[in-house]
Design a protein around this motif. Structure first.
Motif, mmCIF file in Angstrom:
data_model
loop_
_atom_site.group_PDB
_atom_site.id
_atom_site.type_symbol
_atom_site.label_atom_id
_atom_site.label_comp_id
_atom_site.label_asym_id
_atom_site.label_seq_id
_atom_site.Cartn_x
_atom_site.Cartn_y
_atom_site.Cartn_z
ATOM 1 N N GLN A 100 38.872 -51.312 -10.798
ATOM 2 C CA GLN A 100 38.618 -50.849 -12.174
ATOM 3 C C GLN A 100 39.544 -51.554 -13.161
ATOM 4 N N MET A 101 40.715 -51.974 -12.694
ATOM 5 C CA MET A 101 41.697 -52.626 -13.569
ATOM 6 C C MET A 101 41.594 -54.151 -13.510
ATOM 7 N N ASN A 102 40.570 -54.661 -12.806
ATOM 8 C CA ASN A 102 40.335 -56.109 -12.670
ATOM 9 C C ASN A 102 41.394 -56.832 -11.846
ATOM 10 N N VAL A 103 42.137 -56.106 -11.017
ATOM 11 C CA VAL A 103 43.155 -56.714 -10.146
ATOM 12 C C VAL A 103 42.479 -57.121 -8.838
ATOM 13 N N LYS A 104 42.828 -58.297 -8.343
ATOM 14 C CA LYS A 104 42.143 -58.846 -7.181
ATOM 15 C C LYS A 104 42.964 -58.805 -5.890
ATOM 16 N N TYR A 105 44.233 -58.411 -5.971
ATOM 17 C CA TYR A 105 45.091 -58.394 -4.792
ATOM 18 C C TYR A 105 45.769 -57.036 -4.655
ATOM 19 N N ILE A 106 45.880 -56.566 -3.398
ATOM 20 C CA ILE A 106 46.650 -55.356 -3.127
ATOM 21 C C ILE A 106 47.549 -55.621 -1.923
ATOM 22 N N VAL A 107 48.835 -55.350 -2.087
ATOM 23 C CA VAL A 107 49.820 -55.506 -1.019
ATOM 24 C C VAL A 107 49.862 -54.205 -0.228
ATOM 25 N N VAL A 108 49.840 -54.334 1.091
ATOM 26 C CA VAL A 108 49.834 -53.166 1.966
ATOM 27 C C VAL A 108 50.914 -53.324 3.025
ATOM 28 N N HIS A 109 51.705 -52.260 3.232
ATOM 29 C CA HIS A 109 52.591 -52.216 4.391
ATOM 30 C C HIS A 109 51.691 -51.940 5.592
ATOM 31 N N PRO A 110 51.748 -52.756 6.629
ATOM 32 C CA PRO A 110 50.824 -52.571 7.755
ATOM 33 C C PRO A 110 50.897 -51.192 8.415
ATOM 34 N N GLY A 111 52.068 -50.621 8.516
ATOM 35 C CA GLY A 111 52.184 -49.289 9.116
ATOM 36 C C GLY A 111 53.173 -49.264 10.262
ATOM 37 N N ASN A 112 53.287 -48.103 10.864
ATOM 38 C CA ASN A 112 54.214 -47.880 11.975
ATOM 39 C C ASN A 112 53.449 -47.485 13.224
ATOM 40 N N SER A 113 53.853 -48.064 14.349
ATOM 41 C CA SER A 113 53.181 -47.758 15.612
ATOM 42 C C SER A 113 53.563 -46.382 16.141
ATOM 43 N N LEU A 114 54.733 -45.879 15.743
ATOM 44 C CA LEU A 114 55.263 -44.616 16.241
ATOM 45 C C LEU A 114 55.279 -44.646 17.766
ATOM 46 N N LYS A 115 54.554 -43.799 18.452
ATOM 47 C CA LYS A 115 54.591 -43.759 19.921
ATOM 48 C C LYS A 115 53.520 -44.630 20.573
ATOM 49 N N MET A 116 52.700 -45.270 19.772
ATOM 50 C CA MET A 116 51.593 -46.070 20.325
ATOM 51 C C MET A 116 52.087 -47.401 20.878
ATOM 52 N N ASP A 117 51.329 -47.947 21.804
ATOM 53 C CA ASP A 117 51.560 -49.296 22.299
ATOM 54 C C ASP A 117 51.488 -50.258 21.110
ATOM 55 N N ARG A 118 52.414 -51.195 21.052
ATOM 56 C CA ARG A 118 52.530 -52.104 19.916
ATOM 57 C C ARG A 118 51.241 -52.884 19.658
ATOM 58 N N ASN A 119 50.655 -53.468 20.698
ATOM 59 C CA ASN A 119 49.443 -54.261 20.505
ATOM 60 C C ASN A 119 48.269 -53.402 20.071
ATOM 61 N N ILE A 120 48.189 -52.188 20.558
ATOM 62 C CA ILE A 120 47.135 -51.273 20.112
ATOM 63 C C ILE A 120 47.330 -50.961 18.628
ATOM 64 N N ALA A 121 48.581 -50.736 18.217
ATOM 65 C CA ALA A 121 48.878 -50.458 16.808
ATOM 66 C C ALA A 121 48.495 -51.647 15.929
ATOM 67 N N LEU A 122 48.813 -52.861 16.369
ATOM 68 C CA LEU A 122 48.451 -54.062 15.606
ATOM 69 C C LEU A 122 46.932 -54.198 15.523
ATOM 70 N N ASP A 123 46.251 -53.873 16.614
ATOM 71 C CA ASP A 123 44.793 -53.911 16.625
ATOM 72 C C ASP A 123 44.212 -52.860 15.675
ATOM 73 N N ASN A 124 44.854 -51.693 15.590
ATOM 74 C CA ASN A 124 44.415 -50.646 14.656
ATOM 75 C C ASN A 124 44.485 -51.128 13.218
ATOM 76 N N ILE A 125 45.519 -51.888 12.894
ATOM 77 C CA ILE A 125 45.666 -52.434 11.539
ATOM 78 C C ILE A 125 44.477 -53.341 11.223
ATOM 79 N N ALA A 126 44.169 -54.232 12.158
ATOM 80 C CA ALA A 126 43.038 -55.136 11.962
ATOM 81 C C ALA A 126 41.735 -54.344 11.833
#
Length: 180
Positions: free
Chosen positions: A70-96
């Protein structure tokens, strides 16, 4: 930010204020195509142990994207997140997986410091995520110099970091640098 970065409370985007800002930018030589918004910190695309929480994060990110559109901005920066207790690769796959649900605008994954269970803390983790993105042209990287420093990157050797980044991912993916 389109609202406070730590919560989900949002006021409606005021079209008059947006038009005022766009006019001000035009009068002062600021290209709207170079404006970047940052998603709230509470979004966690990595952890999917609680499906409703993960769905909320995806939905809230979509809402933020609607707001920046709505504000005509074309980019948004996102912190990918935290895996917490999840397997790291599963967490990275969740981000994707979360990013694959979103088709616009360009999402910029921010490099993280690696505190706790943060994901996206090194070039290889970012590449892991990027390799699993369907619309690769819709995802870039935001290099945060403070986070890089905290993760162990010697910022006085930033050119060496960029050379490694270019070999593994490609500098064309860097769309924003958050200088601290």
């Amino acid at each position: 930010y389109t609202g406070a970065p730590q919560n989900t409370i949002r006021k409606a985007i005021d079209e008059n204020l947006t038009n005022e800002a766009l006019l001000y930018m035009k009068q002062n030589g600021i290209d709207i195509n170079n404006v970047v918004c940052h998603a709230p910190y509470i979004i966690n695309l990595a952890n999917r142990e609680n499906e409703s929480s993960w769905n909320f994060s995806c939905s809230f990110l979509k809402q933020e994207i609607s707001r920046i559109t709505q504000m005509n901005v074309k980019y948004i920066v996102v912190h990918p997140g935290n895996s917490l207790k999840m397997d790291r690769n599963i967490a990275l796959d969740n981000i994707a997986s979360a990013i694959n649900l979103i088709t616009k605008p360009m999402i910029l994954l921010e490099t993280m410091a690696g505190k706790g269970t943060e994901c996206g803390t090194n070039i290889n983790e970012l590449k892991f995520i990027l390799d699993r993105i369907n619309l690769k042209e819709k995802v870039g990287i935001c290099l945060d110099t403070c986070h890089l420093n905290d993760s162990g990157i010697d910022i006085s050797k930033f050119n060496e970091y960029l050379e490694e980044f270019d070999k593994v991912i490609g500098l064309e993916k860097v769309k924003c640098i958050h200088l601290n």
